[in-house]
Design an enzyme around this catalytic site. Structure first.
Site, PDB file in Angstrom:
ATOM      1  N   ILE A  11       2.993  -1.593  17.347  1.00  0.00           N
ATOM      2  CA  ILE A  11       2.787  -2.264  16.059  1.00  0.00           C
ATOM      3  C   ILE A  11       1.846  -1.414  15.210  1.00  0.00           C
ATOM      4  O   ILE A  11       0.738  -1.076  15.658  1.00  0.00           O
ATOM      5  CB  ILE A  11       2.173  -3.668  16.254  1.00  0.00           C
ATOM      6  N   ASP A  69      -3.866   6.557  11.309  1.00  0.00           N
ATOM      7  CA  ASP A  69      -3.646   6.371   9.876  1.00  0.00           C
ATOM      8  C   ASP A  69      -2.225   6.836   9.575  1.00  0.00           C
ATOM      9  O   ASP A  69      -1.946   8.040   9.600  1.00  0.00           O
ATOM     10  CB  ASP A  69      -4.693   7.188   9.096  1.00  0.00           C
ATOM     11  N   ASN A  96       4.666  -2.185  10.227  1.00  0.00           N
ATOM     12  CA  ASN A  96       4.012  -3.255   9.458  1.00  0.00           C
ATOM     13  C   ASN A  96       2.900  -2.747   8.541  1.00  0.00           C
ATOM     14  O   ASN A  96       2.608  -3.375   7.529  1.00  0.00           O
ATOM     15  CB  ASN A  96       3.459  -4.286  10.456  1.00  0.00           C
ATOM     16  N   TYR A 166       3.831  -1.069  -6.103  1.00  0.00           N
ATOM     17  CA  TYR A 166       4.020  -1.786  -4.834  1.00  0.00           C
ATOM     18  C   TYR A 166       5.477  -2.211  -4.670  1.00  0.00           C
ATOM     19  O   TYR A 166       6.082  -2.023  -3.605  1.00  0.00           O
ATOM     20  CB  TYR A 166       3.086  -3.000  -4.761  1.00  0.00           C
ATOM     21  N   LYS A 170       8.271  -1.130  -1.745  1.00  0.00           N
ATOM     22  CA  LYS A 170       8.998  -2.049  -0.862  1.00  0.00           C
ATOM     23  C   LYS A 170      10.508  -1.965  -1.104  1.00  0.00           C
ATOM     24  O   LYS A 170      11.294  -2.193  -0.177  1.00  0.00           O
ATOM     25  CB  LYS A 170       8.459  -3.474  -1.038  1.00  0.00           C
ATOM     26  N   VAL A 199       1.973 -14.627   1.956  1.00  0.00           N
ATOM     27  CA  VAL A 199       1.289 -14.850   3.233  1.00  0.00           C
ATOM     28  C   VAL A 199      -0.204 -14.635   3.013  1.00  0.00           C
ATOM     29  O   VAL A 199      -0.590 -13.628   2.401  1.00  0.00           O
ATOM     30  CB  VAL A 199       1.750 -13.830   4.315  1.00  0.00           C
TER      31      VAL A 199
HETATM   32  P1  NDP Z   1      -3.477  -7.072   5.834  1.00  0.00           P
HETATM   33  O1  NDP Z   1      -4.239  -6.354   4.787  1.00  0.00           O
HETATM   34  O2  NDP Z   1      -4.096  -8.258   6.473  1.00  0.00           O
HETATM   35  O3  NDP Z   1      -3.019  -6.049   6.978  1.00  0.00           O
HETATM   36  C1  NDP Z   1      -2.565  -4.752   6.664  1.00  0.00           C
HETATM   37  C2  NDP Z   1      -2.642  -3.889   7.908  1.00  0.00           C
HETATM   38  O4  NDP Z   1      -2.162  -2.572   7.562  1.00  0.00           O
HETATM   39  C3  NDP Z   1      -4.053  -3.748   8.426  1.00  0.00           C
HETATM   40  O5  NDP Z   1      -4.026  -3.893   9.823  1.00  0.00           O
HETATM   41  C4  NDP Z   1      -4.425  -2.327   8.033  1.00  0.00           C
HETATM   42  O6  NDP Z   1      -5.271  -1.776   9.043  1.00  0.00           O
HETATM   43  C5  NDP Z   1      -3.083  -1.638   8.053  1.00  0.00           C
HETATM   44  N1  NDP Z   1      -3.081  -0.407   7.286  1.00  0.00           N
HETATM   45  C6  NDP Z   1      -3.309  -0.227   5.965  1.00  0.00           C
HETATM   46  N2  NDP Z   1      -3.265   1.070   5.664  1.00  0.00           N
HETATM   47  C7  NDP Z   1      -3.010   1.743   6.824  1.00  0.00           C
HETATM   48  C8  NDP Z   1      -2.858   3.101   7.174  1.00  0.00           C
HETATM   49  N3  NDP Z   1      -2.949   4.088   6.260  1.00  0.00           N
HETATM   50  N4  NDP Z   1      -2.610   3.418   8.456  1.00  0.00           N
HETATM   51  C9  NDP Z   1      -2.507   2.460   9.377  1.00  0.00           C
HETATM   52  N5  NDP Z   1      -2.650   1.152   9.133  1.00  0.00           N
HETATM   53  C10 NDP Z   1      -2.893   0.813   7.855  1.00  0.00           C
HETATM   54  O7  NDP Z   1      -2.091  -7.467   5.135  1.00  0.00           O
HETATM   55  P2  NDP Z   1      -0.720  -8.103   5.699  1.00  0.00           P
HETATM   56  O8  NDP Z   1      -0.835  -8.464   7.119  1.00  0.00           O
HETATM   57  O9  NDP Z   1      -0.331  -9.128   4.735  1.00  0.00           O
HETATM   58  O10 NDP Z   1       0.267  -6.870   5.520  1.00  0.00           O
HETATM   59  C11 NDP Z   1       1.149  -6.411   6.520  1.00  0.00           C
HETATM   60  C12 NDP Z   1       2.464  -6.000   5.882  1.00  0.00           C
HETATM   61  O11 NDP Z   1       3.081  -7.140   5.293  1.00  0.00           O
HETATM   62  C13 NDP Z   1       2.329  -4.979   4.752  1.00  0.00           C
HETATM   63  O12 NDP Z   1       3.359  -4.024   4.887  1.00  0.00           O
HETATM   64  C14 NDP Z   1       2.526  -5.818   3.495  1.00  0.00           C
HETATM   65  O13 NDP Z   1       3.013  -5.058   2.429  1.00  0.00           O
HETATM   66  C15 NDP Z   1       3.528  -6.808   3.999  1.00  0.00           C
HETATM   67  N6  NDP Z   1       3.664  -8.040   3.222  1.00  0.00           N
HETATM   68  C16 NDP Z   1       2.600  -8.864   3.011  1.00  0.00           C
HETATM   69  C17 NDP Z   1       2.754 -10.021   2.278  1.00  0.00           C
HETATM   70  C18 NDP Z   1       1.619 -10.929   1.971  1.00  0.00           C
HETATM   71  O14 NDP Z   1       1.752 -11.786   1.075  1.00  0.00           O
HETATM   72  N7  NDP Z   1       0.495 -10.846   2.660  1.00  0.00           N
HETATM   73  C19 NDP Z   1       4.066 -10.411   1.757  1.00  0.00           C
HETATM   74  C20 NDP Z   1       5.117  -9.475   2.038  1.00  0.00           C
HETATM   75  C21 NDP Z   1       4.913  -8.341   2.762  1.00  0.00           C
HETATM   76  P3  NDP Z   1      -6.489  -0.765   8.788  1.00  0.00           P
HETATM   77  O15 NDP Z   1      -7.100  -1.131   7.470  1.00  0.00           O
HETATM   78  O16 NDP Z   1      -7.385  -1.000   9.972  1.00  0.00           O
HETATM   79  O17 NDP Z   1      -5.854   0.586   8.818  1.00  0.00           O
HETATM   80  C1  8X3 Z   2       3.533  -9.233  -0.948  1.00  0.00           C
HETATM   81  C2  8X3 Z   2       4.188 -10.253  -1.785  1.00  0.00           C
HETATM   82  O1  8X3 Z   2       4.957 -10.628  -4.124  1.00  0.00           O
HETATM   83  O2  8X3 Z   2       2.583 -10.893  -3.651  1.00  0.00           O
HETATM   84  O3  8X3 Z   2       4.444  -8.300  -0.490  1.00  0.00           O
HETATM   85  O4  8X3 Z   2       3.562  -8.719  -3.791  1.00  0.00           O
HETATM   86  S1  8X3 Z   2       3.788 -10.085  -3.409  1.00  0.00           S
END
Ligand code: NDP
Ligand code: 8X3
Length: 266
Positions: A11, A69, A96, A166, A170, A199
């Site tokens: 993951i 990263d 993710n 963004y 996506k 979310v």
């Molecule tokens: P969070 O910010 O809670 O989690 C994002 C995760 O991505 C963190 O664990 C962060 O870890 C990691 N991350 C960011 N940059 C890097 C990098 N360069 N290398 C490795 N890891 C990285 O957000 P979400 O859980 O919401 O996001 C997870 C996914 O879901 C994303 O792809 C987001 O676009 C997508 N998403 C989210 C939605 C929402 O409404 N929340 C809706 C739709 C999609 P660390 O900082 O430790 O590197």
């Molecule tokens: C995150 C959902 O629509 O807030 O991917 O950008 S939105």
């Protein structure tokens, strides 16, 4: 689930939100014989999650935290070579890791924000996929050879004001996912897209550069999905019979009908 037993699951972005919840959900669903590789930049958070998973489900699940990263191609390239041999046979890749920066309109978007979004959400995801695919392709023996689960977004289907970059990242994920499924059709690799709506995670805190009150306002009057809701969908997809591909999903909370159409309680 018996179907997930013995699998090795990788993951990205497992230190928070959806990735973190997905780690727990895999561990709970296959507590007897599972290997989890949790990656992110914040290694201390990953180590904490490893301890919590082991506390909850015991040592039937082997969990390895790895600092990675995904936006650094060199780190992605070096990643496999540094894995202990017992974690090498990756069956499920959950792409993710991802982020959004700001709500600026096109003329004001900074180069830095634009770059970090593309390098994380797009090239990072593609580089991870390229790194792990050879493992799955070698396993191609008529049985299930592996799962690539990409986390897209409603934003990839429906561009909105203040989200041009963004949303573009996506949409790129969506295109890449669909091309990949077509290219791999003879390889018994399942290419899965999980596209969440709203979310509540650290996502909005990152979007607003750490400003918690602006992040909270995003969810005002709403009941957003929890990261666990999406984790359940991811683990469901991975746990289907090998012949079943959950190719495409769009998951909203009940008050959401489109990227920017929310029914808010006043
Ligand atoms: P969070 O910010 O809670 O989690 C994002 C995760 O991505 C963190 O664990 C962060 O870890 C990691 N991350 C960011 N940059 C890097 C990098 N360069 N290398 C490795 N890891 C990285 O957000 P979400 O859980 O919401 O996001 C997870 C996914 O879901 C994303 O792809 C987001 O676009 C997508 N998403 C989210 C939605 C929402 O409404 N929340 C809706 C739709 C999609 P660390 O900082 O430790 O590197
Ligand atoms: C995150 C959902 O629509 O807030 O991917 O950008 S939105």
């Amino acid at each position: 689930s018996k179907r997930l037993e013995g699998k090795t699951v990788l993951i990205t972005g497992a230190s928070s939100g959806i990735g973190r919840a997905t780690a727990f959900e895999f561990a709970r669903t296959a507590p007897n014989n599972l290997k989890l590789i949790l990656t992110a930049r914040r290694i201390d958070s990953l180590k904490q999650i490893v301890a919590e998973i082991n506390d909850e489900v015991g040592n039937g699940v082997k969990v390895l935290p790895v600092q990675l990263d995904v936006s650094k191609p060199g780190e992605v390239r070096a990643f496999l070579g540094q894995l202990p041999a017992e974690f090498n046979e990756i069956d499920v890749l959950v792409n993710n890791a991802g982020l959004v920066k700001g709500v600026a309109k096109a003329p004001e978007i900074t180069e830095e924000d634009m770059t970090v979004m593309f390098e994380t959400n797009v090239t990072g995801l593609i580089n991870m996929t390229q790194a792990i695919l050879p493992i799955m392709l070698r396993r191609n023996n008529g049985e299930g050879a592996g799962d690539i689960i990409n986390i897209g977004s409603i934003a990839g289907r429906e561009p909105y004001v203040g989200g041009s970059i963004y949303c573009a990242t996506k949409a790129a994920v969506r295109s890449f996912t669909e091309s990949l499924r077509k290219e791999l059709i003879a390889k018994r690799i399942r290419v899965i897209s999980i596209d969440p709506g709203q979310v509540e995670t650290e996502f909005s805190i990152v979007r607003f550069y750490g400003d918690k009150s602006k992040a909270d306002a995003v969810y005002a009057g709403c009941e957003p999905l929890t990261p666990e809701d999406i984790a359940e969908a991811i683990v469901f997809a991975a746990g289907r019979r090998e012949n079943v591909v959950i190719a495409d999903t769009l998951i909203f909370p009940n008050h959401q009908a489109a990227a920017t159409i929310m029914h808010r309680k006043s």
